[in-house]
Enzyme design. Structure first.
Site: not given
Ligand code: PAF
Length: 282
Positions: A37, A150-151, A154, A187-188
């Site tokens: 992050h 990483k995602d 998404q 975080s997991r």
């Molecule tokens: O990647 C994340 O932490 C979440 O999916 C996000 C983009 C903040 C949406 O809740």
């Protein structure tokens, strides 16, 4: 650093900043911040005049049997870290502020891109992500929004949403940030016990092996998948959710690995589901 809980106040703050000519960067997060992050915050800091970080554990993107209740939270620590990074505003709403009684809207991206991989193992997940991110864009009014590679799925889904729904902003991808031993930061990861944490290294190691094979000339996705399975199955605590290779733009099926291609893994260690990926670029 301003900490803002209300939608109205956040929107007003962003509007004022924009009126003063400031370019706004948004880093959406669910908190429990790690270096992944913070690397996005640093990209935003370097690029924009003002940086907003949202911290919101979004109930809409969790399935009924997922870890919404257990999701790690530590707001105090998060705020200390963000203050040290020179963040200007933190948006930290309560769920009822984002989803008041009677809320019934949703943003849905149809098609393979949102249905494969995590879309199939976590039904409704991307609908929750696109809905909350759309709200965050409308509340925080960023010029640029930062998401981690990483995602991978998404960020692909969100790029499509921004393109197709004409959001006047740019999505910036930040590279995967890894622990020293290769585990992708998440975080997991805090859910893992020592043995699981050790065995979780198969994700990055198998991807490294796949990369080496591709660099050595292997282009057959079936062969690369077999290699990944072999690596991961050798780890007794690993339970594969998916190991897939698709094209890196729309997640279409491919018969040969051309660039960009996405190699994506989701593997469970006990109750913890980890994801990792490799984007094969030219
Ligand atoms: O990647 C994340 O932490 C979440 O999916 C996000 C983009 C903040 C949406 O809740």
């Amino acid at each position: 650093m301003r900490v803002i809980n209300s939608v109205k106040e956040m929107q007003q703050w962003s509007q004022e900043q924009r009126r003063s000519g400031n370019r706004l960067g948004l880093v959406p997060t669910m908190g429990f911040l790690h270096q992944g992050h913070l690397s996005l915050v640093r990209l935003a800091r370097a690029d924009c005049d003002k940086v907003i970080v949202s911290i919101f554990v979004n109930p809409m993107q969790f399935g009924p049997n997922e870890d919404l209740e257990d999701y790690p939270r530590d707001l105090k620590r998060d705020l200390t870290l963000l203050e040290a990074e020179g963040v200007d505003a933190v948006f930290n709403p309560e769920p009822a502020e984002m989803y008041p009684d009677g809320f019934s809207s949703a943003v849905t991206i149809e098609g393979e891109i949102a249905q494969k991989l995590c879309g199939s193992s976590r039904p409704g997940h991307f609908r929750g992500v696109t809905t909350v991110v759309c709200k965050l864009f409308n509340i925080c009014l960023p010029d640029k929004a930062y998401f981690g590679q990483k995602d991978a799925q998404q960020v692909m889904v969100l790029e499509k949403m921004v393109r197709e729904l004409n959001f006047p902003l740019e999505i910036i991808r930040g590279p995967i940030v890894r622990e020293e031993d290769g585990l992708a930061m998440s975080s997991r990861n805090t859910y893992l016990n020592e043995e699981q944490r050790q065995q979780a290294l198969v994700l990055s190691r198998s991807l490294n092996a796949a990369q080496a094979a591709i660099e050595g000339g292997e282009r057959d996705p079936a062969k690369i998948k077999a290699l990944l399975w072999e690596y991961i199955e050798a780890s007794p605590l690993a339970e594969v959710d998916y190991i897939e290779i698709y094209d890196g733009e729309e997640l279409r099926d491919i018969n040969t690995i051309e660039c960009p291609a996405l190699i994506a893994l989701a593997v469970r260690f006990g109750k913890t589901r980890l994801i990792d990926n490799l984007l094969v670029e030219g």
